[in-house]
Structures are given as C-alpha cells and as structure tokens.
Write a protein that holds these residues in place. Structure first.
Motif, mmCIF file in Angstrom:
data_model
loop_
_atom_site.group_PDB
_atom_site.id
_atom_site.type_symbol
_atom_site.label_atom_id
_atom_site.label_comp_id
_atom_site.label_asym_id
_atom_site.label_seq_id
_atom_site.Cartn_x
_atom_site.Cartn_y
_atom_site.Cartn_z
ATOM 1 N N SER A 101 0.811 -1.216 0.000
ATOM 2 C CA SER A 101 0.000 0.000 0.000
ATOM 3 C C SER A 101 0.846 1.269 0.000
ATOM 4 O O SER A 101 0.378 2.334 -0.417
ATOM 5 C CB SER A 101 -0.937 0.011 1.208
ATOM 6 O OG SER A 101 -0.203 -0.010 2.420
ATOM 7 N N ASP A 121 -7.872 5.191 -2.709
ATOM 8 C CA ASP A 121 -7.874 3.733 -2.781
ATOM 9 C C ASP A 121 -8.294 3.290 -4.176
ATOM 10 O O ASP A 121 -8.903 4.055 -4.927
ATOM 11 C CB ASP A 121 -8.804 3.144 -1.728
ATOM 12 C CG ASP A 121 -8.160 3.110 -0.346
ATOM 13 O OD1 ASP A 121 -6.996 3.538 -0.209
ATOM 14 O OD2 ASP A 121 -8.828 2.658 0.612
ATOM 15 N N ILE A 184 -9.457 5.435 3.169
ATOM 16 C CA ILE A 184 -10.492 5.111 2.194
ATOM 17 C C ILE A 184 -11.124 6.360 1.589
ATOM 18 O O ILE A 184 -11.458 6.391 0.408
ATOM 19 C CB ILE A 184 -11.583 4.212 2.828
ATOM 20 C CG1 ILE A 184 -12.590 3.774 1.750
ATOM 21 C CG2 ILE A 184 -12.273 4.901 3.987
ATOM 22 C CD1 ILE A 184 -13.585 2.747 2.227
ATOM 23 N N GLU A 238 -17.444 0.684 -1.710
ATOM 24 C CA GLU A 238 -16.414 -0.184 -2.275
ATOM 25 C C GLU A 238 -17.070 -1.177 -3.230
ATOM 26 O O GLU A 238 -18.209 -1.586 -3.030
ATOM 27 C CB GLU A 238 -15.688 -0.924 -1.148
ATOM 28 C CG GLU A 238 -14.951 0.017 -0.217
ATOM 29 C CD GLU A 238 -14.835 -0.514 1.196
ATOM 30 O OE1 GLU A 238 -13.873 -0.134 1.885
ATOM 31 O OE2 GLU A 238 -15.712 -1.298 1.619
#
Length: 276
Positions: A101, A121, A184, A238
């Motif tokens: 990440s 993200d 996020i 998401e």
C-alpha cells in the motif's frame, strides 16, 4: 437475499455511471499555489474493478494536475485493457518498487516534491465533488492534512488506548484534537508536510509494515501538522468483492495489529506533542 441482490445491482449501476461521468464532467482548476497529484496503487487481484475507480477520479469537478497509478514491475503486464485505455483520458501509469500500500505515496513524494499528494484507494466510488471538498478547504496559514474520513484517538497516560476503543468515523469538521486520518476517503498532504523520515523504507517496513495510515499520520504529526476532516459525513462505496483481499482484514479484525504497530512507532518516535 433480496438485500444483497439490490446492493449488487446498485453497485453495478455505480460502475456504469462512473464511465458516464467521464464523458460528461465539466472541470475547473483547483486554484492552489502548487500542483495537485492524485496518487494510488493497485495489484492484479483488484484489477477487475480498477477502471471504474479510475474513471471516478478522472471525472472530478476539480481537475488535478496529474492522476498517477503506481504499479509494481511484475504486475504491469497484467493491467487490463480498460485501465490502459484511460491513459487517453489523462491517467499516468508508473512503475514503483513493490511496497504494497505504500506504493501510493512513497514514490509520489520522491517524484513530485513540490506538489500536494492526494491519496486514494483503488476499489472505491469517489463522488465527483470529492476532490473539490479537499482543495477548497485548504488553508495556507495552517499546517494540516485534510481527509474525508477520520477516527479520534484516545490518549491514556503517555500512550494511546487500544484502537478498538477509539471514536470511529467522527463527523467533526472543525479544528478538533486527536483526529487520525483514514485512507479510504482520500487524504490530502500539502507539500513539505512530513517529517524527513517519511520516505525511509527501512523504518516504515520495520515499524508499520501493513499500516500505512499509522506511519503517515505519525510522520505528519511529528512535523507539527494537525488533521482536519472536511466535506459531508458520507459512506464511501467499495466495489463487490474488493475487500476480500484488503489489508484492513489483517489490521482491523480486533485492532490488535494496529495496536502493535502504533506501539512500535510510539516506542521509536514518541507521542507527538500535538496529540493530547
């Protein structure tokens, strides 16, 4: 059963709408005194839903100076055609060392040192006003990072209470203490906001190997920066199945992995003076 079917249909509609937005959006300049770079990373298990996320970033009402997707060299060949096609819309794709990440921020800090880096993200639907809320909230006279989503840390003595006891997903948008920006919703890092150690890969991998949020929050606070939440209090959607391989499943099951890495960074750097 009906609820899950309805949710899947809704998210499928959002994926299609992301590409409609790409064809119809009207963009305006961000107006900040430095470049703005939206930066993210991905890997093959997330590729099936990567293009819709990129479409939502490329169709923001506020136009960034660059949108950069960082990919490990071994994952480049697997990029799907729908992602590669977005280069014609302004997407930049760059190779980066496979730091998981951390690929979304460490190479960007090195290659765009004079820019604000806005991390995103790779599996989220970003509304078209997402970037505008962040750039419009920038205050030149404050040293702070900006985010759409934050938790409030709890301090106990000279350390932190367990992660699971923090106040989650706060609604505060003012100058409030002890906020912890979460990735996020995207995080805005103005140029020069970090402690010099932020790009020390040896340190971040030793102390916070799977919690880039912990490392980046600490590196900002150690330089004297605060954290401010901006924009409406909303949920970021998401794509279906994307969280099956998410790091959050490692870090957040009971918070213990977060607590271990928070303890490691506090042991190494101490509790920042602006956490109280």
């Amino acid at each position: 059963m009906l609820k899950s079917i309805a949710k899947a249909a809704y998210l499928g509609a959002l994926q299609r709408f992301a590409f409609v937005r790409l064809r119809t959006v009207r963009q305006r300049p961000h107006g900040l005194p430095f470049p703005v770079v939206v930066s993210l990373t991905s890997y093959p298990k997330r590729y099936p839903t990567l293009a819709p996320t990129l479409a939502t970033l490329l169709s923001q009402q506020v136009k960034p100076d660059a949108i950069v997707l960082w990919i490990a060299p071994g994952d480049m060949a697997a990029l799907p055609a729908d992602v590669l096609a977005l280069k014609a819309r302004g997407l930049t794709i760059r190779e980066a060392e496979d730091l998981r990440s951390y690929k979304k921020i460490i190479p960007a800090l090195a290659d765009y040192p004079e820019a604000a880096i806005v991390t995103a993200d790779d599996d989220v639907y970003y509304p078209s006003d997402w970037l505008g809320y962040i750039t419009d909230a920038y205050r030149a006279d404050r040293r702070e990072i900006l985010c759409h989503r934050a938790h409030r840390m709890r301090v106990v003595g000279n350390g932190l209470a367990p992660y699971a006891s923090w106040e989650m997903t706060v609604s505060d948008t003012g100058d409030t203490p002890n906020l912890f920006a979460t990735g996020i919703g995207g995080i805005f890092y103005p140029p020069g906001i970090f402690h010099p150690d932020v790009t020390r890969v040896d340190r971040l991998l030793a102390l916070c190997p799977t919690t880039d949020d912990v490392w980046l929050n600490w590196m900002a606070r150690l330089s004297g920066a605060g954290v401010r939440r901006v924009g409406p209090n909303r949920r970021f959607r998401e794509w279906p199945g994307s969280q099956a391989v998410a790091l959050m499943n490692v870090n957040f099951v009971d918070g213990s992995n977060n607590d271990e890495q928070l303890a490691a960074i506090i042991d190494a750097y101490g509790l920042p003076e602006n956490v109280r």
